[in-house]
Design a protein around this motif. Structure first.
Motif, PDB file in Angstrom:
ATOM      1  N   PRO A  73    -114.781  32.231  37.344  1.00 43.77           N
ATOM      2  CA  PRO A  73    -114.814  31.859  38.759  1.00 43.77           C
ATOM      3  C   PRO A  73    -115.916  32.552  39.551  1.00 43.77           C
ATOM      4  O   PRO A  73    -116.409  32.013  40.529  1.00 43.77           O
ATOM      5  N   ALA A  74    -116.356  33.725  39.134  1.00 47.29           N
ATOM      6  CA  ALA A  74    -117.440  34.415  39.831  1.00 47.29           C
ATOM      7  C   ALA A  74    -118.750  33.634  39.716  1.00 47.29           C
ATOM      8  O   ALA A  74    -119.664  33.806  40.516  1.00 47.29           O
ATOM      9  N   ALA A  75    -118.829  32.756  38.741  1.00 48.40           N
ATOM     10  CA  ALA A  75    -120.046  31.975  38.531  1.00 48.40           C
ATOM     11  C   ALA A  75    -120.190  30.854  39.554  1.00 48.40           C
ATOM     12  O   ALA A  75    -121.197  30.153  39.560  1.00 48.40           O
ATOM     13  N   MET A  76    -119.213  30.663  40.414  1.00 50.35           N
ATOM     14  CA  MET A  76    -119.290  29.597  41.406  1.00 50.35           C
ATOM     15  C   MET A  76    -120.211  29.937  42.565  1.00 50.35           C
ATOM     16  O   MET A  76    -120.416  29.128  43.445  1.00 50.35           O
ATOM     17  N   GLN A  77    -120.798  31.117  42.570  1.00 50.60           N
ATOM     18  CA  GLN A  77    -121.772  31.420  43.593  1.00 50.60           C
ATOM     19  C   GLN A  77    -122.913  30.432  43.436  1.00 50.60           C
ATOM     20  O   GLN A  77    -123.171  29.952  42.339  1.00 50.60           O
ATOM     21  N   PRO A  78    -123.619  30.133  44.527  1.00 45.34           N
ATOM     22  CA  PRO A  78    -124.688  29.148  44.418  1.00 45.34           C
ATOM     23  C   PRO A  78    -125.661  29.517  43.298  1.00 45.34           C
ATOM     24  O   PRO A  78    -126.154  30.638  43.250  1.00 45.34           O
ATOM     25  N   PRO A  79    -125.890  28.573  42.379  1.00 46.38           N
ATOM     26  CA  PRO A  79    -126.761  28.893  41.256  1.00 46.38           C
ATOM     27  C   PRO A  79    -128.202  29.057  41.707  1.00 46.38           C
ATOM     28  O   PRO A  79    -128.683  28.312  42.545  1.00 46.38           O
ATOM     29  N   GLN A  80    -128.861  30.045  41.149  1.00 42.54           N
ATOM     30  CA  GLN A  80    -130.278  30.198  41.396  1.00 42.54           C
ATOM     31  C   GLN A  80    -130.984  29.410  40.320  1.00 42.54           C
ATOM     32  O   GLN A  80    -130.649  29.515  39.150  1.00 42.54           O
ATOM     33  N   GLN A  81    -131.942  28.607  40.749  1.00 48.00           N
ATOM     34  CA  GLN A  81    -132.615  27.734  39.794  1.00 48.00           C
ATOM     35  C   GLN A  81    -133.438  28.574  38.827  1.00 48.00           C
ATOM     36  O   GLN A  81    -134.277  29.364  39.220  1.00 48.00           O
ATOM     37  N   GLN A  82    -133.156  28.400  37.546  1.00 45.42           N
ATOM     38  CA  GLN A  82    -133.901  29.080  36.504  1.00 45.42           C
ATOM     39  C   GLN A  82    -135.236  28.373  36.360  1.00 45.42           C
ATOM     40  O   GLN A  82    -135.289  27.162  36.261  1.00 45.42           O
ATOM     41  N   GLN A  83    -136.306  29.130  36.353  1.00 42.98           N
ATOM     42  CA  GLN A  83    -137.615  28.542  36.148  1.00 42.98           C
ATOM     43  C   GLN A  83    -137.868  28.437  34.650  1.00 42.98           C
ATOM     44  O   GLN A  83    -137.750  29.411  33.931  1.00 42.98           O
ATOM     45  N   ALA A 103    -124.800  18.576  22.418  1.00 48.08           N
ATOM     46  CA  ALA A 103    -125.984  17.716  22.326  1.00 48.08           C
ATOM     47  C   ALA A 103    -127.214  18.431  22.875  1.00 48.08           C
ATOM     48  O   ALA A 103    -128.298  18.360  22.287  1.00 48.08           O
ATOM     49  N   VAL A 104    -127.031  19.131  23.980  1.00 52.60           N
ATOM     50  CA  VAL A 104    -128.146  19.877  24.573  1.00 52.60           C
ATOM     51  C   VAL A 104    -128.601  20.974  23.620  1.00 52.60           C
ATOM     52  O   VAL A 104    -129.796  21.141  23.358  1.00 52.60           O
ATOM     53  N   GLU A 105    -127.642  21.705  23.074  1.00 56.54           N
ATOM     54  CA  GLU A 105    -127.976  22.794  22.159  1.00 56.54           C
ATOM     55  C   GLU A 105    -128.584  22.260  20.860  1.00 56.54           C
ATOM     56  O   GLU A 105    -129.507  22.868  20.317  1.00 56.54           O
ATOM     57  N   SER A 106    -128.110  21.115  20.395  1.00 57.61           N
ATOM     58  CA  SER A 106    -128.679  20.502  19.189  1.00 57.61           C
ATOM     59  C   SER A 106    -130.122  20.073  19.412  1.00 57.61           C
ATOM     60  O   SER A 106    -130.920  20.039  18.477  1.00 57.61           O
ATOM     61  N   ALA A 107    -130.448  19.744  20.647  1.00 55.05           N
ATOM     62  CA  ALA A 107    -131.817  19.350  20.983  1.00 55.05           C
ATOM     63  C   ALA A 107    -132.728  20.570  21.114  1.00 55.05           C
ATOM     64  O   ALA A 107    -133.938  20.427  21.239  1.00 55.05           O
ATOM     65  N   GLY A 108    -132.136  21.763  21.092  1.00 55.87           N
ATOM     66  CA  GLY A 108    -132.944  22.982  21.147  1.00 55.87           C
ATOM     67  C   GLY A 108    -133.040  23.633  22.511  1.00 55.87           C
ATOM     68  O   GLY A 108    -133.870  24.516  22.717  1.00 55.87           O
ATOM     69  N   LEU A 109    -132.195  23.215  23.446  1.00 59.56           N
ATOM     70  CA  LEU A 109    -132.192  23.792  24.786  1.00 59.56           C
ATOM     71  C   LEU A 109    -130.865  24.476  25.058  1.00 59.56           C
ATOM     72  O   LEU A 109    -129.853  24.148  24.431  1.00 59.56           O
ATOM     73  N   THR A 110    -130.864  25.386  26.004  1.00 61.64           N
ATOM     74  CA  THR A 110    -129.602  25.911  26.515  1.00 61.64           C
ATOM     75  C   THR A 110    -129.180  25.021  27.676  1.00 61.64           C
ATOM     76  O   THR A 110    -130.004  24.271  28.231  1.00 61.64           O
ATOM     77  N   ALA A 111    -127.919  25.108  28.050  1.00 61.12           N
ATOM     78  CA  ALA A 111    -127.443  24.334  29.202  1.00 61.12           C
ATOM     79  C   ALA A 111    -128.223  24.728  30.452  1.00 61.12           C
ATOM     80  O   ALA A 111    -128.581  23.869  31.267  1.00 61.12           O
ATOM     81  N   ALA A 112    -128.534  26.015  30.603  1.00 62.71           N
ATOM     82  CA  ALA A 112    -129.285  26.481  31.770  1.00 62.71           C
ATOM     83  C   ALA A 112    -130.701  25.897  31.790  1.00 62.71           C
ATOM     84  O   ALA A 112    -131.186  25.482  32.849  1.00 62.71           O
ATOM     85  N   GLU A 113    -131.343  25.835  30.627  1.00 58.97           N
ATOM     86  CA  GLU A 113    -132.684  25.243  30.558  1.00 58.97           C
ATOM     87  C   GLU A 113    -132.631  23.757  30.908  1.00 58.97           C
ATOM     88  O   GLU A 113    -133.460  23.250  31.664  1.00 58.97           O
TER      89      GLU A 113
END
Length: 124
Positions: free
Chosen positions: A26-36, A88-98
């Protein structure tokens, strides 16, 4: 039509991953900072592959979700679809954040969005 599908894929995955993270922490519900993310051709190819897979997963679960007989059943279906989307995202070689960072950038950058559309069409 393809642009609408891409926008829906971007939004659906971003929302489900954010929801899943929030449920786990639940602490992760703070507004996400966009990962570059440095957006290379390789990252765009990975993103396009993941986006296409997410679209297929969403289509696969849409009817099942719509016919859910209870809120609990709908939530289970949504969780199952979300898990498959993350895989599917991880299988494509990305993290969910990316993936989410590229999706957010694509929503704000028309040139990037067109590059993604062009790569998606080339895969089709």
């Amino acid at each position: 039509m393809k642009k609408t599908a891409i926008a829906l894929c971007l939004a659906a995955f971003s929302a489900t991953v954010t929801l899943g993270v929030a449920q786990a922490d639940p602490a992760a519900m703070q507004p996400p900072q966009q990962q570059q993310v440095e957006i290379t051709e390789a990252k765009l190819l990975q993103f396009t592959m993941a986006m296409d897979a997410i679209g297929d997963i969403g289509a696969k679960y849409e009817a099942e979700f719509q016919s859910a007989e209870s809120a609990e059943q709908a939530q289970q279906i949504q969780q199952q679809a979300q898990n498959e989307m993350v895989e599917a995202v991880e299988s494509a070689g990305l993290t969910a954040a990316e993936y989410n960072a590229i999706a957010q950038q694509a929503q704000q950058d028309e040139e990037l969005r067109e590059r993604i559309l062009s790569m998606s069409r080339a895969d089709s």
